[in-house]
Design a protein around this motif. Sequence first.
Motif, PDB file in Angstrom:
ATOM      1  N   GLY A 423       0.820  -1.215   0.000  1.00  0.00           N
ATOM      2  CA  GLY A 423       0.000   0.000   0.000  1.00  0.00           C
ATOM      3  C   GLY A 423       0.846   1.253   0.000  1.00  0.00           C
ATOM      4  N   ASN A 424       1.920   1.285   0.819  1.00  0.00           N
ATOM      5  CA  ASN A 424       2.806   2.450   0.822  1.00  0.00           C
ATOM      6  C   ASN A 424       3.502   2.607  -0.527  1.00  0.00           C
ATOM      7  N   ALA A 425       3.909   1.483  -1.140  1.00  0.00           N
ATOM      8  CA  ALA A 425       4.571   1.562  -2.438  1.00  0.00           C
ATOM      9  C   ALA A 425       3.627   2.113  -3.505  1.00  0.00           C
ATOM     10  N   ILE A 426       2.350   1.676  -3.471  1.00  0.00           N
ATOM     11  CA  ILE A 426       1.375   2.191  -4.443  1.00  0.00           C
ATOM     12  C   ILE A 426       1.148   3.682  -4.228  1.00  0.00           C
ATOM     13  N   GLU A 427       1.051   4.105  -2.970  1.00  0.00           N
ATOM     14  CA  GLU A 427       0.766   5.507  -2.677  1.00  0.00           C
ATOM     15  C   GLU A 427       1.917   6.418  -3.070  1.00  0.00           C
ATOM     16  N   HIS A 428       3.155   5.947  -2.844  1.00  0.00           N
ATOM     17  CA  HIS A 428       4.325   6.802  -3.087  1.00  0.00           C
ATOM     18  C   HIS A 428       5.082   6.409  -4.349  1.00  0.00           C
ATOM     19  N   GLY A 429       4.555   5.499  -5.141  1.00  0.00           N
ATOM     20  CA  GLY A 429       5.281   5.035  -6.329  1.00  0.00           C
ATOM     21  C   GLY A 429       5.112   5.887  -7.545  1.00  0.00           C
ATOM     22  N   GLU A 430       4.284   6.948  -7.486  1.00  0.00           N
ATOM     23  CA  GLU A 430       4.109   7.878  -8.606  1.00  0.00           C
ATOM     24  C   GLU A 430       3.618   7.171  -9.871  1.00  0.00           C
ATOM     25  N   GLY A 431       2.821   6.092  -9.697  1.00  0.00           N
ATOM     26  CA  GLY A 431       2.281   5.396 -10.861  1.00  0.00           C
ATOM     27  C   GLY A 431       3.281   4.533 -11.598  1.00  0.00           C
ATOM     28  N   ARG A 432       4.494   4.421 -11.103  1.00  0.00           N
ATOM     29  CA  ARG A 432       5.512   3.600 -11.762  1.00  0.00           C
ATOM     30  C   ARG A 432       5.389   2.147 -11.308  1.00  0.00           C
ATOM     31  N   GLY A 453       9.452   5.358  -7.021  1.00  0.00           N
ATOM     32  CA  GLY A 453       8.854   6.668  -6.832  1.00  0.00           C
ATOM     33  C   GLY A 453       9.859   7.714  -6.399  1.00  0.00           C
ATOM     34  N   LEU A 454       9.397   8.626  -5.539  1.00  0.00           N
ATOM     35  CA  LEU A 454      10.231   9.750  -5.131  1.00  0.00           C
ATOM     36  C   LEU A 454      11.387   9.319  -4.235  1.00  0.00           C
ATOM     37  N   GLY A 455      11.155   8.328  -3.377  1.00  0.00           N
ATOM     38  CA  GLY A 455      12.195   7.909  -2.451  1.00  0.00           C
ATOM     39  C   GLY A 455      12.323   8.847  -1.271  1.00  0.00           C
ATOM     40  N   MET A 456      13.295   8.565  -0.411  1.00  0.00           N
ATOM     41  CA  MET A 456      13.522   9.352   0.799  1.00  0.00           C
ATOM     42  C   MET A 456      15.021   9.581   0.990  1.00  0.00           C
ATOM     43  N   THR A 457      15.328  10.556   1.837  1.00  0.00           N
ATOM     44  CA  THR A 457      16.718  10.765   2.219  1.00  0.00           C
ATOM     45  C   THR A 457      17.127   9.719   3.254  1.00  0.00           C
ATOM     46  N   SER A 504      16.364   3.502   0.651  1.00  0.00           N
ATOM     47  CA  SER A 504      15.656   4.521  -0.110  1.00  0.00           C
ATOM     48  C   SER A 504      16.636   5.575  -0.556  1.00  0.00           C
ATOM     49  N   ASP A 505      16.346   6.175  -1.687  1.00  0.00           N
ATOM     50  CA  ASP A 505      17.190   7.232  -2.226  1.00  0.00           C
ATOM     51  C   ASP A 505      16.305   8.178  -3.028  1.00  0.00           C
ATOM     52  N   LEU A 506      16.525   9.471  -2.868  1.00  0.00           N
ATOM     53  CA  LEU A 506      15.714  10.451  -3.575  1.00  0.00           C
ATOM     54  C   LEU A 506      15.853  10.273  -5.083  1.00  0.00           C
ATOM     55  N   GLY A 507      14.720  10.174  -5.754  1.00  0.00           N
ATOM     56  CA  GLY A 507      14.709  10.014  -7.198  1.00  0.00           C
ATOM     57  C   GLY A 507      14.865   8.586  -7.671  1.00  0.00           C
ATOM     58  N   ARG A 508      15.177   7.647  -6.784  1.00  0.00           N
ATOM     59  CA  ARG A 508      15.372   6.256  -7.191  1.00  0.00           C
ATOM     60  C   ARG A 508      14.354   5.310  -6.563  1.00  0.00           C
ATOM     61  N   GLY A 509      13.557   5.816  -5.622  1.00  0.00           N
ATOM     62  CA  GLY A 509      12.541   4.982  -5.020  1.00  0.00           C
ATOM     63  C   GLY A 509      13.005   4.352  -3.723  1.00  0.00           C
TER      64      GLY A 509
END
Length: 568
Positions: A423-432, A453-457, A504-509
Motif C-alpha cells: 500500500g505504501n509503495a502504491i501511494e508513493h510510487g508515482e504510478g511507476r 517513486g520519489l524515495g527518501m533521504t 531509499s534514495d531520492l529520485g530512485r525509489g
Amino acid sequence: MPPATAVTASRLPATAWRDWRSWPDSLANLWRRSLRFRTILITLALTALAILVACIWMALAIQNDLFQARKDQVLRDSLRATQAAQATLDAAAVQGDTVQIQNLWNSVRTTLAERSSTDMIAAFRIDREPSQLAPQNFTTPGLTEEVISDGMHEAVQSDAAQQWWQSVELPLADGPVPGIIVGQQLTVPDVGGYELYLAYDLDSASQTLGFVQTTLWIVGISLVVLIGAISWFVLRSVTIPIGEAADTSAKLAAGELGVRLPVRGEDELATLGRSFNAMADSIESQIKELADLSLVQQRFVSDVSHELRTPLTTIRLAADMINDHREDFDPSTARAAELLNAQVQRFETLLTDLLEISRYDAGSVQLELEPTSLAHLAEDVIGSMHQLAEQHGTDVRLVAPGGYSPVEMDPRRVRRIVRNLLGNAIEHGEGRPIVITVDSDQQSVALGVRDFGLGMTQQDAERVFDRFWRADPSRTRTIGGTGLGLSIALGDARLHGGELAVWSDLGRGSNFVLTLPRHGGVLTAPSPIRADPGDDSGAALDDFGLTQPIQIPSGDMPADAATRGSGS
C-alpha cells in the motif's frame, strides 16, 4: 604407519608454538582490561629502572673507590721499597769490584722483598751495552718482560725521578688476575741506571667488588619483588571495591535495579559506595514511576480503544446508511456523506492500530503459527490490492525464484506486513511499476517490495518506522493510512524473530525487505534479498523484465528448483 608416540611428539612443538604466539595477545588484553595488572606492571617497571640505575651507579662508585684506594696503597708501598733499595745502593762503596757490586745487587733484591708487599719484582739495565761490572737483569714468576709494555719501558727510561704505573693482567699460576705494575729507576754505583718494576695483584679487591655487586643485585631484585608484593596488596584494597562497582553498574545497566554496592568504613570508597547506592535508588524509583506511567498510558489507550468501539460501531452503521442514500441528497450533502463515511472508516482503522500497538507495548502479543508459503501469500495480497493499484495506474509484478516451501509463520500478521508495504509503495510510487521479490535459502525466506517513486533521504529512512512519523507532512494520505502501519509491521517482523530493512534514495525509489527465519529463533545469516538493489531507476525496470508477463506457479516449485540460485 609411524607409532603413536612419534605423532604425538611431532604435534607438541606446533601446539607450544601456537600457545607462545598467543601470549602477546593475552598480555595485551590483560593490559587493556585490568587496572591492577597495568598499575603493578608500571610500578614494577619504574621501580626496576630506578633500582637498576642506583645499583649500577653504586657498583661503579665502589669499583672506582676500591681501585683508587688500592692504587694509592701500591704506589706508597713501591715508593717505600724503591727508596730503601736506592739508599742501600748509595751507602755502599764498591770501587769497581765486580764481586762487591754483585753482593750489593743481591742486598738490593733482599731489601726490595722485605720492604714491599709483593714478591713479583723485575729489574732491567737501561744501557744495553755489555759490561763486566753491571749486574744481570732479574725477573720473578708472574712478572716477565713480556708483561711490561713498551710504553711502560719508555716512560720509566725517560725520567729517573718519576714513578709510573700501569694496569695489566698478571699471568699467575692459578690464572690471569688484574694487577698494577709500578716502575721507577734505580742507580747502581759505577754501573748506571736500572728499570725497577714491582707488580701487585688486585685479586682481593676484585673479589670484594664481586661480592659487593652480587649483594647489590640480590638486594635490588628483592626490593623489586617486595615493592611488587606491596603494590599488589595496596592495589587489591582499592581495585576490589572498584571491581564491585563495575560489576554492580553492569548489572544495573542490564536491568537488575535491586543491586547495590556493599559499604564498608568511612573513607572515600565508602562515600563513593553510598553515593552510588543513592543514585541507584533514584534511578530505580524513576524507572518504576516511568513504568507505572507507561502502564497507565497503555491501559488508557486500550480502554479508550475498547470503549470507543461501541459508539463507533453505531456511527459506522449510521454513516454507511447515510452514504448508501447519498444519491437522494443534494451534491454538497452527498459529498459530506462520502467524507463522513471515509473518515469513520479511517477512525476505525486507527482504533484497531492503536489497540494493536497497546498489545505490543504490554507484551501480550501471541503468534498463531502455521505452515505458509510466502510466495503464495504475496500473490494473494497482490490480487486483493489489484483494484487499488489500477486506481493509481500502477503495475505490480511478482518475481519469485524461491519462497514456495511452507514456513512456520503467523499468516495474518505477515499478510498485514505485505499489505502495508505494498500500500505504501502504491501511494508513493508515482504510478511507476512496483516489483515484489520473494526468495529464500536454507536459513530464511525474504520478501522485497521495490518501488521507483520519489524515495527518501537517509535521515528520513532511519525514522520511517517511528510512530505517526511522515517524511512529507504536507502530503495528504490517499489510502487512509494512520501512521502506525510500518511501526506495527516492524513489530510483527521482530515477533517472528525476523527483521524489516529499508533502503531509499531520492529520485530512485524505495525498497523494503522482510526477512523471516525458516526454523524460528533469530536470523544468523544475511537475507536472501539485499536491501540495497544497487541499480538506477531506468536499468532496474529492464533488469526485472517488466516488459514481459511473469507467470507465478500455482503449486510448489519443482524439486530441482531448490538448487537454482538461492531459491528453494
